[in-house]
Enzyme design. Structure first.
Site, PDB file in Angstrom:
ATOM      1  N   GLY A  53       0.520   6.578  -4.118  1.00  0.00           N
ATOM      2  CA  GLY A  53       1.713   6.784  -3.249  1.00  0.00           C
ATOM      3  C   GLY A  53       3.056   6.510  -3.633  1.00  0.00           C
TER       4      GLY A  53
ATOM      5  N   ASN B 264       1.422   1.665   7.795  1.00  0.00           N
ATOM      6  CA  ASN B 264       0.704   0.219   7.819  1.00  0.00           C
ATOM      7  C   ASN B 264      -0.587   0.168   8.047  1.00  0.00           C
ATOM      8  OD1 ASN B 264       3.213  -0.954   7.765  1.00  0.00           O
ATOM      9  ND2 ASN B 264       3.841  -0.837   9.910  1.00  0.00           N
TER      10      ASN B 264
ATOM     11  N   GLY C 267       5.054   9.488  -4.898  1.00  0.00           N
ATOM     12  CA  GLY C 267       6.079   9.457  -3.675  1.00  0.00           C
ATOM     13  C   GLY C 267       7.074  10.111  -3.938  1.00  0.00           C
TER      14      GLY C 267
ATOM     15  N   PHE D 221       0.004  11.583   2.949  1.00  0.00           N
ATOM     16  CA  PHE D 221       1.536  12.164   3.569  1.00  0.00           C
ATOM     17  C   PHE D 221       2.817  11.925   2.456  1.00  0.00           C
ATOM     18  CE2 PHE D 221      -1.380  10.488   7.006  1.00  0.00           C
ATOM     19  CZ  PHE D 221      -1.797  11.680   7.262  1.00  0.00           C
TER      20      PHE D 221
ATOM     21  N   THR E 133      10.285   8.639  -4.654  1.00  0.00           N
ATOM     22  CA  THR E 133      11.019   8.064  -5.600  1.00  0.00           C
ATOM     23  C   THR E 133      10.446   7.357  -6.813  1.00  0.00           C
ATOM     24  OG1 THR E 133      11.336   6.085  -4.116  1.00  0.00           O
ATOM     25  CG2 THR E 133      13.062   7.773  -3.703  1.00  0.00           C
TER      26      THR E 133
ATOM     27  N   ASP F 166      13.270  -0.831   0.240  1.00  0.00           N
ATOM     28  CA  ASP F 166      12.337  -0.280  -0.468  1.00  0.00           C
ATOM     29  C   ASP F 166      11.936   1.473   0.067  1.00  0.00           C
ATOM     30  OD1 ASP F 166      12.142  -2.370  -2.382  1.00  0.00           O
ATOM     31  OD2 ASP F 166      10.381  -3.161  -1.467  1.00  0.00           O
TER      32      ASP F 166
ATOM     33  N   GLU G 126      12.263   1.950   3.363  1.00  0.00           N
ATOM     34  CA  GLU G 126      11.902   2.067   4.690  1.00  0.00           C
ATOM     35  C   GLU G 126      13.090   1.386   5.454  1.00  0.00           C
ATOM     36  OE1 GLU G 126       9.109   3.161   6.154  1.00  0.00           O
ATOM     37  OE2 GLU G 126       8.534   3.670   4.051  1.00  0.00           O
TER      38      GLU G 126
ATOM     39  N   ASN H  94      -2.261   7.585  -0.051  1.00  0.00           N
ATOM     40  CA  ASN H  94      -1.325   8.089   1.081  1.00  0.00           C
ATOM     41  C   ASN H  94      -1.406   9.439   0.935  1.00  0.00           C
ATOM     42  OD1 ASN H  94       0.543   8.519   3.013  1.00  0.00           O
ATOM     43  ND2 ASN H  94       2.222   7.546   1.935  1.00  0.00           N
TER      44      ASN H  94
ATOM     45  N   ASP I 263       6.800   4.005  -2.979  1.00  0.00           N
ATOM     46  CA  ASP I 263       7.329   2.750  -2.888  1.00  0.00           C
ATOM     47  C   ASP I 263       7.024   2.021  -1.421  1.00  0.00           C
ATOM     48  OD1 ASP I 263       8.531   2.656  -5.432  1.00  0.00           O
ATOM     49  OD2 ASP I 263      10.225   3.564  -4.599  1.00  0.00           O
TER      50      ASP I 263
END
Length: 526
Positions: free
Chosen positions: A231, A208, A275, A174, A277, A497, A499, A172, A233
């Site tokens: 990435g 996704n 990421g 980003f 966290t 998580d 999101e 990931n 979580d």
């Protein structure tokens, strides 16, 4: 008279050294040959019984000799080096990353400068790193054939271990500090190459993306020995939901039904922390170190962990699967507010949290009720045999949290629930009752920084449950009506998580040790 042996043990998982008398022999060793190890003359052993590598430096004073042992289970690979001028301090060089197996028929034709034996060693309290030994034959001992024999034997032993050979990796670019691609290329991929692991790498382009690929029936997920994300979580949650839904679908199981017994996927997961966290990595390795997580993958270390299935309350419809955290109220609103500030990176959570706390209007009590099945009140330390089958709780709360893992991260050193287990089939349901602003700040500070338990506060309750329902309800609309009406209310959102889940009324069921994760576990190595 036999001399005594004094062991000098290193932390768990590392190699160890022992002081040894020159008369002590190892009857289970394959060979006992002079070698030059890291530029020093040594005697080298391969113990096939204990499956360990042993060497001791040759010294004049035999009473100061030190024997060092490395379990072969921690050896990543044995590589030949053809550098004209070997760089003994450089971890990687081009030739070791492109080394082919030695041709047994043409050993004499191999212009080998040295052999590098790469292994994992425990560092700090929970971490791991990669180190190597440079092995050369002693020119006075004519031991070339012995050296190559060691290489073959060690490789044969390693091949007998259950380690991944082929991985599907999602990166990931980003998430977090936007450094995932650099972390993968510089710190992860070289170790995977050392372990001779074939990698199919996909850099995701949208939210996704990984989930959709894993759900694509044309993608042969089962042809891989593991699916890994680089990435945070949220990225791991994509892999989790994609593989779990795919597994149930392929086996004819209705994953939307709360009552369904889910089938564990055959393919294990891996997470390389990169990421904001990294709660999954923290909870399963103790650190958010990319090399530590990579070592767990290449060595094939595994843990089975719980998964919580989050469903719409009253409907047979799955919202998503979760492994670490669910938060409603303060933590849900914080994650929702942070979405507008993704450009800030991980600091967006700090800013949104402070902003939410200082806003009086937005820290409001929630009137709600929930049913927790097989509940165990953790603060009172009841035995599980004493836990009732079902309890109902109604009240006004500032936050409702559920921690399936400890949820350790950079913002909370001990986690949302420090006592949460990885695979006991339960989630810790934490209820923070309505309280003063000062008391709520005390709860946040204890959760984030203090060694004192936040569960000692009299307005905080925690229950260990296998299943629970949550339904927010409208509070009293006047001073004469003190009983809340049971009308659904969308007062907040869930943080799942990391999101946002807009559905407020949910049913959560924990599936015990549903997935296998490449991880070392949290064990103190001091």
């Amino acid at each position: 008279m036999t001399s005594s042996v004094v062991l000098q043990l290193s932390p768990s998982g590392g190699h160890h050294s022992e002081t040894i008398d020159d008369n002590l022999n190892n009857n289970n060793s394959i060979g006992f040959h002079p070698m030059v190890i890291n530029g020093k003359k040594c005697r080298f052993h391969l113990n096939t019984t204990s499956q360990s590598i042993i060497w001791e430096q040759e010294l004049t004073n035999t009473y100061n000799n030190t024997r060092t042992t490395i379990p072969i289970s921690q050896v990543i690979s044995v590589r030949t080096c053809f550098c004209a001028k070997p760089q003994t301090k450089k971890l990687f060089c081009d030739c070791v990353l492109n080394d082919d197996l030695i041709d047994d028929q043409n050993i004499d034709d191999q212009k080998v400068t040295l052999v590098r034996l790469y292994y994992a060693i425990a560092v700090g309290r929970h971490g791991w790193k990669v180190e190597f030994l440079s092995l050369q034959t002693d020119t006075n001992a004519h031991g070339d054939s012995a050296l190559f024999n060691y290489i073959r034997r060690i490789r044969d032993i390693i091949d007998g271990y259950k380690r991944p050979k082929r991985l599907l990796v999602f990166v990931n670019p980003f998430g977090g500090h936007r450094k995932a691609r650099k972390i993968y290329e510089n710190r992860v991929l070289p170790v995977l190459k050392l372990a001779s692991i074939d990698v199919d790498c996909i850099v995701t382009e949208r939210a996704n993306h990984a989930r959709d690929i894993l759900l694509d029936p044309t993608v042969r997920v089962t042809s891989y020995d593991g699916v890994v994300c680089v990435g945070g979580d949220g990225m791991f949650a994509e892999l989790l939901n994609g593989v779990l839904i795919r597994t149930q679908r392929d086996n004819g199981i209705n994953w939307s039904s709360i009552d369904s017994t889910l089938k564990p996927p055959k393919i294990p997961f891996g997470v390389i922390p990169a990421g904001s966290t990294d709660a999954v990595a923290y909870a399963t390795t103790g650190v958010n170190c990319p090399v530590t997580s990579t070592v767990a993958i290449v060595l094939g270390r595994r843990l089975n962990i719980d998964v919580s299935a989050v469903h719409h309350r009253g409907e047979d419809k799955l919202i998503r699967y979760s492994t670490s955290f669910l938060g409603y109220g303060y933590f849900g609103d914080t994650i929702a507010d942070s979405e507008a500030n993704r450009w800030m990176g991980p600091k967006r959570y700090d800013w949104a949290g402070v902003k939410k706390f200082i806003s009086v209007a937005e820290i409001r009590p929630l009137y709600c009720e929930q049913c927790a099945k097989a509940a165990l009140k953790v603060r009172d330390q009841l035995n599980e045999d004493d836990a009732p089958a079902c309890i109902s709780i109604r009240g006004k709360f500032l936050a409702i949290n559920a921690a399936t893992l400890t949820c350790r991260c950079r913002m909370t050193k001990n986690g949302i629930s420090p006592g949460a287990h990885l695979g006991n089939g339960c989630t810790d349901l934490i209820l923070v009752s309505q309280c003063s602003r000062l008391d709520y700040l005390k709860y946040l500070l204890r959760t984030a920084l203090s060694s004192k338990s936040p569960f000692d506060l009299n307005f905080v309750d925690v229950y260990r449950v296998r299943e629970f329902e949550f339904n927010p309800i409208v509070g009293p609309n006047n001073r004469h009506n003190t009983a809340p009406t049971r009308q659904p209310l969308s007062a907040s959102v869930w943080n799942c998580d990391g999101e946002v889940v807009d559905e407020a009324a949910i049913h959560v069921k924990v599936h015990c040790q549903l997935i296998s994760l490449f991880a070392t576990g949290i064990e103190s190595q001091r």
